[in-house]
Design a protein around this motif. Structure first.
Motif, PDB file in Angstrom:
ATOM      1  N   TYR A 100      -4.111 -14.156  -5.135  1.00  0.00           N
ATOM      2  CA  TYR A 100      -4.683 -13.294  -4.101  1.00  0.00           C
ATOM      3  C   TYR A 100      -3.554 -12.727  -3.259  1.00  0.00           C
ATOM      4  O   TYR A 100      -2.697 -13.470  -2.774  1.00  0.00           O
ATOM      5  CB  TYR A 100      -5.651 -14.104  -3.228  1.00  0.00           C
TER       6      TYR A 100
ATOM      7  N   ARG B 269      -6.008  -7.088  -1.985  1.00  0.00           N
ATOM      8  CA  ARG B 269      -6.750  -6.524  -0.861  1.00  0.00           C
ATOM      9  C   ARG B 269      -5.795  -5.725   0.012  1.00  0.00           C
ATOM     10  O   ARG B 269      -4.622  -6.081   0.147  1.00  0.00           O
ATOM     11  CB  ARG B 269      -7.393  -7.636  -0.032  1.00  0.00           C
ATOM     12  N   SER B 270      -6.306  -4.666   0.618  1.00  0.00           N
ATOM     13  CA  SER B 270      -5.457  -3.876   1.499  1.00  0.00           C
ATOM     14  C   SER B 270      -6.281  -3.294   2.640  1.00  0.00           C
ATOM     15  O   SER B 270      -7.520  -3.368   2.635  1.00  0.00           O
ATOM     16  CB  SER B 270      -4.763  -2.753   0.729  1.00  0.00           C
ATOM     17  N   THR B 271      -5.586  -2.722   3.617  1.00  0.00           N
ATOM     18  CA  THR B 271      -6.219  -1.960   4.689  1.00  0.00           C
ATOM     19  C   THR B 271      -5.452  -0.661   4.866  1.00  0.00           C
ATOM     20  O   THR B 271      -4.242  -0.597   4.639  1.00  0.00           O
ATOM     21  CB  THR B 271      -6.241  -2.732   6.025  1.00  0.00           C
TER      22      THR B 271
ATOM     23  N   ASP C 251      -2.880 -10.144  -0.005  1.00  0.00           N
ATOM     24  CA  ASP C 251      -3.382  -9.327   1.098  1.00  0.00           C
ATOM     25  C   ASP C 251      -2.225  -8.455   1.567  1.00  0.00           C
ATOM     26  O   ASP C 251      -1.311  -8.918   2.242  1.00  0.00           O
ATOM     27  CB  ASP C 251      -3.893 -10.215   2.234  1.00  0.00           C
TER      28      ASP C 251
ATOM     29  N   ASP D  25      -8.842  -4.158  -5.267  1.00  0.00           N
ATOM     30  CA  ASP D  25     -10.008  -5.010  -5.479  1.00  0.00           C
ATOM     31  C   ASP D  25     -10.848  -5.126  -4.214  1.00  0.00           C
ATOM     32  O   ASP D  25     -12.073  -5.262  -4.280  1.00  0.00           O
ATOM     33  CB  ASP D  25      -9.558  -6.405  -5.934  1.00  0.00           C
ATOM     34  N   ARG D  26     -10.182  -5.104  -3.066  1.00  0.00           N
ATOM     35  CA  ARG D  26     -10.859  -5.134  -1.774  1.00  0.00           C
ATOM     36  C   ARG D  26     -10.113  -4.174  -0.850  1.00  0.00           C
ATOM     37  O   ARG D  26      -8.885  -4.074  -0.907  1.00  0.00           O
ATOM     38  CB  ARG D  26     -10.838  -6.545  -1.157  1.00  0.00           C
ATOM     39  N   LEU D  27     -10.842  -3.495   0.019  1.00  0.00           N
ATOM     40  CA  LEU D  27     -10.196  -2.526   0.911  1.00  0.00           C
ATOM     41  C   LEU D  27     -10.954  -2.426   2.225  1.00  0.00           C
ATOM     42  O   LEU D  27     -12.181  -2.405   2.243  1.00  0.00           O
ATOM     43  CB  LEU D  27     -10.147  -1.143   0.245  1.00  0.00           C
TER      44      LEU D  27
END
Length: 372
Positions: free
Chosen positions: A260, A302-304, A262, A330-332
């Protein structure tokens, strides 16, 4: 004599760790935790003030506790809010008896004793953040009903991004000594913790201030080697320019490290990244993501990102939108830019109107929804 305290923790997991440390110091000194603020003598709120909504939440919490404050009780405000607004707290909230800044968590016991003595602490103003030895106390995680716990490996940040107030509120990065981290992890494992979530503003730069080079990979090796009861470790948060090949290899070869990542990239335009004072280019970011995916095929990334940063025109926003489609996180998470008082970005020219800045996240998230 009533020696009970109520402690409300606001904000991120890093703040949660700080609150747990204050609680541990108070219990060690003979104070007892009270879940009902109306029954406690000492009402403590550990605040966040990173962005305006966090400031508003902190203000609401202070006002709420002020209403529940008894004649013989005290209200203590700790954390980022008094660090940011040290000159305003007592003017705005006469019910507050003292404040503790982000470098003063270790002074909580002394502050309570001084209040009981009758000392007037309303003239106190927090100094600059410094020592992190308060983190070395043996604490009980708030989430101990489960099997995971947050473990703070450093405090502060030295990245100085233009939009961020953290360096001003928390100071430059100060890494904890590796042995102190291992000792705390062992204590947590003895309490039944099986998953550690390492937190810092920038975990990838852990150790830079101690050793002159990133040391997260070696820390992870120590934790997984010396603590057999720990089954899983994950890290928050990574910066692409500080990710080393050693770290990627350690994550790919160590079965106790969660696959994982981030990795907040914030934007995909080099022009905007430069204005944000980010150290990496979109090319460096992409190469880092590709390295993770090549070495760890099942990795979750995951990112922002931030929309509406000063200078973001249609072209720069389109670059960001196209990048989200191409890189397939995969996640944002996506947030509209909000100018924070005291940050360089707040005074920049070419501010994007709020209506535009706040409408763009929906377009980003609509695109992401089709991906994951």
């Amino acid at each position: 004599m009533n020696q009970s305290f109520y402690l409300l923790s606001l904000g991120c997991p890093k703040n949660e760790v700080d609150s747990e440390c204050m609680s541990a110091l108070l219990k060690k000194a003979g104070y007892s935790f009270e879940s009902d603020p109306r029954s406690a003598r000492f009402l403590i709120v550990n605040t966040c003030a990173f962005i305006e909504p966090a400031v508003e939440e902190a203000i609401d919490a202070i006002l709420d506790l002020a209403e529940q404050k008894g004649e013989d009780s005290f209200l203590i405000v700790a954390g980022c809010l008094p660090q940011r607004y040290k000159e305003k707290i007592f003017l705005e909230f006469p019910e507050v008896d003292t404040i503790l800044g982000t470098g003063e968590y270790g002074e909580i016991v002394g502050a309570l004793k001084a209040l009981v003595r009758g000392d007037d602490l309303r003239s106190h103003r927090p100094g600059p953040p410094g020592d992190v030895s308060y983190l070395d106390v043996n604490r009980v995680p708030s989430a101990l009903t489960g099997t995971y716990a947050y473990l703070k490996i450093s405090e502060g940040c030295s990245n100085a991004c233009a939009y961020c107030a953290i360096p001003r509120l928390r100071g430059p990065q100060r890494s904890r000594q590796p042995q102190a981290i291992v000792n705390e992890a062992r204590h947590l494992a003895e309490q039944g913790v099986r998953e550690l979530i390492l937190v810092a503003q920038d975990t990838t730069r852990y150790g830079m201030d101690l050793m002159g080079t990133p040391a997260l990979a070696s820390l992870l090796r120590r934790l997984t080697t010396e603590l057999p009861d720990i089954e899983l470790i994950r890290c928050l948060y990574f910066y692409a320019d500080a990710v080393t090949d050693e770290l990627i290899e350690e994550m790919g070869s160590n079965p106790k490290l969660a696959p994982y990542v981030d990795l907040p990239i914030q934007h995909a335009s080099d022009v905007i990244l430069a204005r944000m004072r980010r150290r990496e280019t979109i090319g460096e970011i992409t190469r880092t993501i590709e390295k993770f995916r090549q070495r760890i095929p099942r990795v979750i990334i995951r990112s922002t990102v931030i929309t509406g940063f000063p200078g973001e025109g249609e072209e720069e926003f389109r670059q960001l939108l196209d990048y989200v489609k191409m890189i397939r996180f995969d996640r944002l998470g996506c947030f509209g830019f909000s100018p924070e008082e005291g940050t360089p970005a707040a005074g920049m020219k070419d501010q994007v109107c709020w209506a535009t800045a706040s409408s763009r996240p929906a377009l980003i998230m609509e695109t992401q929804k089709a991906i994951a």
